[in-house]
Write a protein that holds these residues in place. Structure first.
Motif, PDB file in Angstrom:
ATOM      1  N   THR A  65       0.845  -1.198   0.000  1.00 58.54           N
ATOM      2  CA  THR A  65       0.000   0.000   0.000  1.00 58.54           C
ATOM      3  C   THR A  65       0.880   1.248   0.000  1.00 58.54           C
ATOM      4  OG1 THR A  65      -0.094   0.180   2.406  1.00 58.54           O
ATOM      5  CG2 THR A  65      -1.755  -1.215   1.342  1.00 58.54           C
ATOM      6  N   PRO A  66       0.359   2.384  -0.464  1.00 60.77           N
ATOM      7  CA  PRO A  66       1.166   3.612  -0.430  1.00 60.77           C
ATOM      8  C   PRO A  66       1.611   3.983   0.978  1.00 60.77           C
ATOM      9  CG  PRO A  66      -0.757   3.895  -1.848  1.00 60.77           C
ATOM     10  CD  PRO A  66      -0.933   2.586  -1.137  1.00 60.77           C
ATOM     11  N   GLN A  67       0.829   3.622   2.001  1.00 56.97           N
ATOM     12  CA  GLN A  67       1.137   4.016   3.375  1.00 56.97           C
ATOM     13  C   GLN A  67       2.126   3.073   4.063  1.00 56.97           C
ATOM     14  OE1 GLN A  67      -2.001   3.622   2.195  1.00 56.97           O
ATOM     15  NE2 GLN A  67      -2.786   5.717   2.133  1.00 56.97           N
ATOM     16  N   SER A  68       2.436   1.944   3.445  1.00 55.94           N
ATOM     17  CA  SER A  68       3.232   0.921   4.138  1.00 55.94           C
ATOM     18  C   SER A  68       4.635   1.387   4.499  1.00 55.94           C
ATOM     19  CB  SER A  68       3.306  -0.352   3.292  1.00 55.94           C
ATOM     20  OG  SER A  68       3.915  -0.092   2.036  1.00 55.94           O
ATOM     21  N   GLY A  69       5.152   2.391   3.800  1.00 59.54           N
ATOM     22  CA  GLY A  69       6.494   2.881   4.100  1.00 59.54           C
ATOM     23  C   GLY A  69       6.508   4.129   4.965  1.00 59.54           C
TER      24      GLY A  69
END
Length: 275
Positions: free
Chosen positions: A183-187
């Motif tokens: 997901t875009p938020q995973s990092g």
């Protein structure tokens, strides 16, 4: 005055929040519990994964379902007429077009990114489809957050508090995405995002009211937040959004702490004065 024959009751905002979380977290829960089986059928998790898109669109789905429940098709037409509202003081559009990109570039610089790295772009043939995709992904959320929840909350509280409440729900609603690979938020770090999202919600609430309840400006604002051209400035951009929120609240304090100019209609009879 509101046309109560079409307007949903204030307490339906609780139903909106429940449905939004149930759809989004339910889909993400399937991935957590049955990851191998889900990925075997739908592919690996990412921004284009069907369950991720379902989660992202859950505020819009919930809002539109409630619009149809209370207003039927006539109410939906009134609600969607708010997509035609665009007039707002020029300062808000300067913030939209110049201020938001500046926050990302400044945040990237604070994080140690060089200007060359910040300005680097993929080839145009790759960038344009990404820009178009981001328009139909995250910004669609605004049909629910600002389109449905914010006007209802502003019937009972001043815009600052309505923006704060929506911001808390909006931020927490994102949390499962931080724990799913792809997901875009995973990092990203969770806490800077949470406080930054609350700040963004307060800023956007002020813009939303200045534009007389425009869903369009909320969509454009959200699109700018997700624009693939801007550098990844996490977590510094989130801190800068908090600073900007403080400035907006101070400058617009007479509006932010009064319900006088707050938009309270979800399905206005006329887009001339949806407040």
């Amino acid at each position: 005055m509101r046309d109560t024959a079409f307007e949903p009751p204030v307490h339906s905002v609780y139903v909106f929040f429940f449905l939004t979380f149930a759809i989004a977290w339910g889909g993400m829960g399937l991935v957590f519990v049955f990851q191998d089986a889900v990925e075997a059928v739908l592919g690996p998790m990412g921004a284009t994964h069907p369950l991720f898109i379902l989660a992202v669109w859950s505020p819009a789905i919930s809002g539109i379902l409630l619009i149809l429940w209370y207003g039927r098709l006539a109410g939906l037409r009134r609600y969607l007429s708010r997509l035609l509202l665009w007039r707002a003081p020029v300062g808000w559009y300067l913030l939209l077009l110049i201020g938001l990109p500046a926050i990302f570039y400044l945040g990237a610089a604070l994080g140690g990114m060089s200007m060359r790295e910040a300005l680097a772009q993929p080839p145009l043939r790759e960038l344009l489809p990404l820009i178009a995709f981001m328009l139909i992904l995250g910004p669609v959320e605004e049909l629910g957050w600002r389109g449905y929840a914010t006007p209802l909350l502003q019937r009972r509280m001043a815009p600052f508090w309505a923006g704060l409440v929506v911001g808390v729900f909006w931020a927490l609603w994102h949390v499962p995405a931080f724990f799913l690979d792809g997901t875009p938020q995973s990092g990203w770090d969770v806490m800077p995002f949470v406080i930054g999202a609350i700040g963004v919600s307060i800023i956007l609430t002020a813009f939303f009211n200045a534009a007389r309840g425009s869903i369009l400006v909320a969509i454009l604002f959200h699109w700018q937040l997700n624009m693939p051209m801007w550098p990844d400035a996490q977590p510094w951009d989130m801190y800068l959004f908090i600073v900007l929120a403080v400035i907006v609240v101070w400058v617009k304090r007479s509006d932010m702490f009064s319900r006088m100019g707050a938009v309270t209609e979800v399905m206005p009879a006329s887009t001339g004065s949806p407040s």
